[in-house]
Design a protein around this motif. Structure first.
Motif, PDB file in Angstrom:
ATOM      1  N   LEU A  89       0.600  -1.325  -0.028  1.00  0.00           N
ATOM      2  CA  LEU A  89      -0.112   0.026  -0.015  1.00  0.00           C
ATOM      3  C   LEU A  89       0.772   1.239   0.034  1.00  0.00           C
ATOM      4  CD1 LEU A  89      -2.615  -1.091   2.645  1.00  0.00           C
ATOM      5  CD2 LEU A  89      -2.874  -1.149   0.250  1.00  0.00           C
ATOM      6  N   GLU A  90       1.930   1.242   0.870  1.00  0.00           N
ATOM      7  CA  GLU A  90       2.851   2.207   0.884  1.00  0.00           C
ATOM      8  C   GLU A  90       4.259   1.699   1.318  1.00  0.00           C
ATOM      9  OE1 GLU A  90       1.794   4.883   4.141  1.00  0.00           O
ATOM     10  OE2 GLU A  90      -0.398   4.916   3.001  1.00  0.00           O
ATOM     11  N   GLU A  91       5.323   2.404   1.302  1.00  0.00           N
ATOM     12  CA  GLU A  91       6.394   1.970   1.706  1.00  0.00           C
ATOM     13  C   GLU A  91       6.775   1.140   2.883  1.00  0.00           C
ATOM     14  OE1 GLU A  91      10.958   3.630   2.616  1.00  0.00           O
ATOM     15  OE2 GLU A  91       9.741   4.814   1.601  1.00  0.00           O
ATOM     16  N   ASN A  92       6.090   1.318   3.888  1.00  0.00           N
ATOM     17  CA  ASN A  92       6.224   0.500   5.020  1.00  0.00           C
ATOM     18  C   ASN A  92       4.515   0.246   5.583  1.00  0.00           C
ATOM     19  OD1 ASN A  92       8.785  -0.130   5.614  1.00  0.00           O
ATOM     20  ND2 ASN A  92       8.962   2.124   6.043  1.00  0.00           N
ATOM     21  N   LYS A  93       3.609  -0.445   4.414  1.00  0.00           N
ATOM     22  CA  LYS A  93       2.340  -0.438   4.814  1.00  0.00           C
ATOM     23  C   LYS A  93       2.046  -1.432   3.920  1.00  0.00           C
ATOM     24  CE  LYS A  93      -0.545   2.222   6.956  1.00  0.00           C
ATOM     25  NZ  LYS A  93      -1.385   3.144   7.525  1.00  0.00           N
ATOM     26  N   SER A  94       1.589  -2.691   4.100  1.00  0.00           N
ATOM     27  CA  SER A  94       0.984  -3.714   3.420  1.00  0.00           C
ATOM     28  C   SER A  94      -0.296  -4.287   3.895  1.00  0.00           C
ATOM     29  CB  SER A  94       2.050  -4.747   3.120  1.00  0.00           C
ATOM     30  OG  SER A  94       3.200  -4.240   2.720  1.00  0.00           O
ATOM     31  N   GLU A  95      -1.082  -4.945   2.764  1.00  0.00           N
ATOM     32  CA  GLU A  95      -2.414  -5.502   3.071  1.00  0.00           C
ATOM     33  C   GLU A  95      -1.982  -7.028   2.561  1.00  0.00           C
ATOM     34  OE1 GLU A  95      -6.492  -3.705   1.879  1.00  0.00           O
ATOM     35  OE2 GLU A  95      -5.813  -5.303   0.443  1.00  0.00           O
ATOM     36  N   VAL A  96      -2.503  -7.666   3.808  1.00  0.00           N
ATOM     37  CA  VAL A  96      -2.425  -9.389   3.611  1.00  0.00           C
ATOM     38  C   VAL A  96      -3.874  -9.907   3.673  1.00  0.00           C
ATOM     39  CG1 VAL A  96      -1.388 -11.527   4.556  1.00  0.00           C
ATOM     40  CG2 VAL A  96      -0.024  -9.277   4.809  1.00  0.00           C
ATOM     41  N   GLN A  97      -4.083 -11.029   2.768  1.00  0.00           N
ATOM     42  CA  GLN A  97      -5.384 -11.908   2.928  1.00  0.00           C
ATOM     43  C   GLN A  97      -4.914 -13.170   2.658  1.00  0.00           C
ATOM     44  OE1 GLN A  97      -8.209 -11.323  -0.182  1.00  0.00           O
ATOM     45  NE2 GLN A  97      -9.978 -11.694   1.147  1.00  0.00           N
ATOM     46  N   LEU A  98      -5.486 -14.075   3.479  1.00  0.00           N
ATOM     47  CA  LEU A  98      -5.109 -15.465   3.118  1.00  0.00           C
ATOM     48  C   LEU A  98      -6.353 -16.104   2.515  1.00  0.00           C
ATOM     49  CD1 LEU A  98      -3.851 -16.375   6.953  1.00  0.00           C
ATOM     50  CD2 LEU A  98      -2.413 -15.663   4.720  1.00  0.00           C
ATOM     51  N   LEU A  99      -6.053 -17.098   1.640  1.00  0.00           N
ATOM     52  CA  LEU A  99      -7.088 -17.707   0.986  1.00  0.00           C
ATOM     53  C   LEU A  99      -6.789 -19.299   1.234  1.00  0.00           C
ATOM     54  CD1 LEU A  99      -6.444 -16.039  -2.500  1.00  0.00           C
ATOM     55  CD2 LEU A  99      -8.383 -15.185  -0.716  1.00  0.00           C
ATOM     56  N   PHE A 100      -7.929 -19.985   1.499  1.00  0.00           N
ATOM     57  CA  PHE A 100      -7.815 -21.205   1.941  1.00  0.00           C
ATOM     58  C   PHE A 100      -8.697 -22.339   0.804  1.00  0.00           C
ATOM     59  CE2 PHE A 100      -9.765 -25.268   3.379  1.00  0.00           C
ATOM     60  CZ  PHE A 100      -8.765 -25.995   3.982  1.00  0.00           C
ATOM     61  N   GLU A 101      -7.984 -23.139   0.010  1.00  0.00           N
ATOM     62  CA  GLU A 101      -8.683 -23.754  -1.111  1.00  0.00           C
ATOM     63  C   GLU A 101      -8.353 -25.249  -0.743  1.00  0.00           C
ATOM     64  OE1 GLU A 101      -8.089 -23.563  -5.886  1.00  0.00           O
ATOM     65  OE2 GLU A 101      -7.801 -21.428  -4.808  1.00  0.00           O
ATOM     66  N   GLY A 102      -9.462 -25.994  -0.698  1.00  0.00           N
ATOM     67  CA  GLY A 102      -9.343 -27.425  -0.376  1.00  0.00           C
ATOM     68  C   GLY A 102     -10.172 -28.326  -1.030  1.00  0.00           C
ATOM     69  N   GLN A 103      -9.904 -29.493  -1.394  1.00  0.00           N
ATOM     70  CA  GLN A 103     -10.971 -30.425  -2.115  1.00  0.00           C
ATOM     71  C   GLN A 103     -11.449 -31.623  -1.000  1.00  0.00           C
ATOM     72  OE1 GLN A 103     -11.456 -30.123  -5.454  1.00  0.00           O
ATOM     73  NE2 GLN A 103     -10.259 -28.191  -5.201  1.00  0.00           N
ATOM     74  N   PHE A 104     -12.819 -31.240  -0.572  1.00  0.00           N
ATOM     75  CA  PHE A 104     -13.063 -32.048   0.375  1.00  0.00           C
ATOM     76  C   PHE A 104     -14.816 -32.503   0.084  1.00  0.00           C
ATOM     77  CE2 PHE A 104     -10.691 -28.991   2.729  1.00  0.00           C
ATOM     78  CZ  PHE A 104      -9.964 -29.758   3.048  1.00  0.00           C
ATOM     79  N   ASN A 105     -14.927 -33.660   0.422  1.00  0.00           N
ATOM     80  CA  ASN A 105     -16.316 -34.322   0.378  1.00  0.00           C
ATOM     81  C   ASN A 105     -17.422 -33.325   1.221  1.00  0.00           C
ATOM     82  OD1 ASN A 105     -17.011 -35.362   3.089  1.00  0.00           O
ATOM     83  ND2 ASN A 105     -15.542 -37.176   2.326  1.00  0.00           N
ATOM     84  N   PRO A 106     -18.490 -33.170   0.962  1.00  0.00           N
ATOM     85  CA  PRO A 106     -19.594 -32.311   1.592  1.00  0.00           C
ATOM     86  C   PRO A 106     -19.637 -32.437   3.120  1.00  0.00           C
ATOM     87  CG  PRO A 106     -20.491 -33.226  -0.516  1.00  0.00           C
ATOM     88  CD  PRO A 106     -19.233 -33.853  -0.318  1.00  0.00           C
ATOM     89  N   MET A 107     -19.595 -33.633   3.328  1.00  0.00           N
ATOM     90  CA  MET A 107     -19.457 -33.771   4.851  1.00  0.00           C
ATOM     91  C   MET A 107     -18.366 -33.330   5.752  1.00  0.00           C
ATOM     92  SD  MET A 107     -21.628 -35.300   7.063  1.00  0.00           S
ATOM     93  CE  MET A 107     -21.652 -35.798   8.611  1.00  0.00           C
ATOM     94  N   MET A 108     -17.286 -33.686   5.057  1.00  0.00           N
ATOM     95  CA  MET A 108     -16.113 -33.054   5.644  1.00  0.00           C
ATOM     96  C   MET A 108     -16.003 -31.651   5.559  1.00  0.00           C
ATOM     97  SD  MET A 108     -13.009 -33.729   6.807  1.00  0.00           S
ATOM     98  CE  MET A 108     -12.120 -35.264   6.593  1.00  0.00           C
ATOM     99  N   ALA A 109     -16.387 -30.988   4.640  1.00  0.00           N
ATOM    100  CA  ALA A 109     -16.579 -29.565   4.347  1.00  0.00           C
ATOM    101  C   ALA A 109     -17.136 -28.820   5.528  1.00  0.00           C
ATOM    102  CB  ALA A 109     -16.844 -29.157   2.831  1.00  0.00           C
ATOM    103  N   MET A 110     -18.441 -29.518   5.634  1.00  0.00           N
ATOM    104  CA  MET A 110     -19.409 -28.967   6.372  1.00  0.00           C
ATOM    105  C   MET A 110     -18.670 -29.000   7.817  1.00  0.00           C
ATOM    106  SD  MET A 110     -23.312 -30.271   7.158  1.00  0.00           S
ATOM    107  CE  MET A 110     -22.791 -31.683   8.225  1.00  0.00           C
ATOM    108  N   MET A 111     -18.095 -30.074   8.219  1.00  0.00           N
ATOM    109  CA  MET A 111     -17.596 -30.055   9.620  1.00  0.00           C
ATOM    110  C   MET A 111     -16.289 -29.332   9.967  1.00  0.00           C
ATOM    111  SD  MET A 111     -17.410 -34.446  10.182  1.00  0.00           S
ATOM    112  CE  MET A 111     -15.721 -34.341  10.531  1.00  0.00           C
ATOM    113  N   ILE A 112     -15.270 -28.901   8.896  1.00  0.00           N
ATOM    114  CA  ILE A 112     -14.159 -28.221   9.204  1.00  0.00           C
ATOM    115  C   ILE A 112     -14.531 -26.582   8.674  1.00  0.00           C
ATOM    116  CG2 ILE A 112     -12.719 -29.985   8.614  1.00  0.00           C
ATOM    117  CD1 ILE A 112     -11.959 -29.191   5.921  1.00  0.00           C
TER     118      ILE A 112
END
Length: 130
Positions: A89-112
């Motif tokens: 964003l500036e010399e000493n300022k940044s923006e961070v975002q984390l992205l999680f991408e996973g391949q799970f069955n619907p039951m596992m996805a719902m649990m986690i």
């Protein structure tokens, strides 16, 4: 299953954050208070455990200098990636975002979905500790 952390602004340069995130030892500083295990397994891998969750081994998969770090599960049992996007964003300022991408069955996805959402939110909120 795709999840996104909130974007956080950190008073550090994108270069500093990239360097910090490519050193797997630093992920211990980002972990939630419920961590029960953290062990560095080499320059590009670590294993961690949270209370009530199985241990997960993460390995560095991809790096784009000063803008992106991708970690992936070392096991094929739970195939997922955790991507840290860094925007200067500036010399000493940044923006961070984390992205999680996973391949799970619907039951596992719902649990986690809940625990993983909370986990990546905590990691992003702790970015200022780097």
């Amino acid at each position: 299953m795709n999840l996104e952390s909130p974007k956080v602004t950190v008073d550090k340069s994108s270069e500093y954050l990239f360097t910090a995130l490519t050193d797997v030892k630093n992920f211990e500083k980002l972990m939630p208070d419920t961590i029960s295990k953290f062990e560095v397994l080499g320059e590009d891998a670590f294993i961690f455990g949270l209370k009530g969750m199985p241990e997960i081994k993460l390995k560095m998969k991809e790096q784009t200098p000063n803008s992106k770090v991708v970690l992936g599960a070392a096991s094929d049992k739970l195939p997922f990636t955790l991507t840290g996007n860094i925007i200067s964003l500036e010399e000493n300022k940044s923006e961070v975002q984390l992205l999680f991408e996973g391949q799970f069955n619907p039951m596992m996805a719902m649990m986690i979905k809940g625990p993983i959402s909370k986990f990546i939110e905590t990691l992003s909120q702790n970015m200022h500790k780097l």
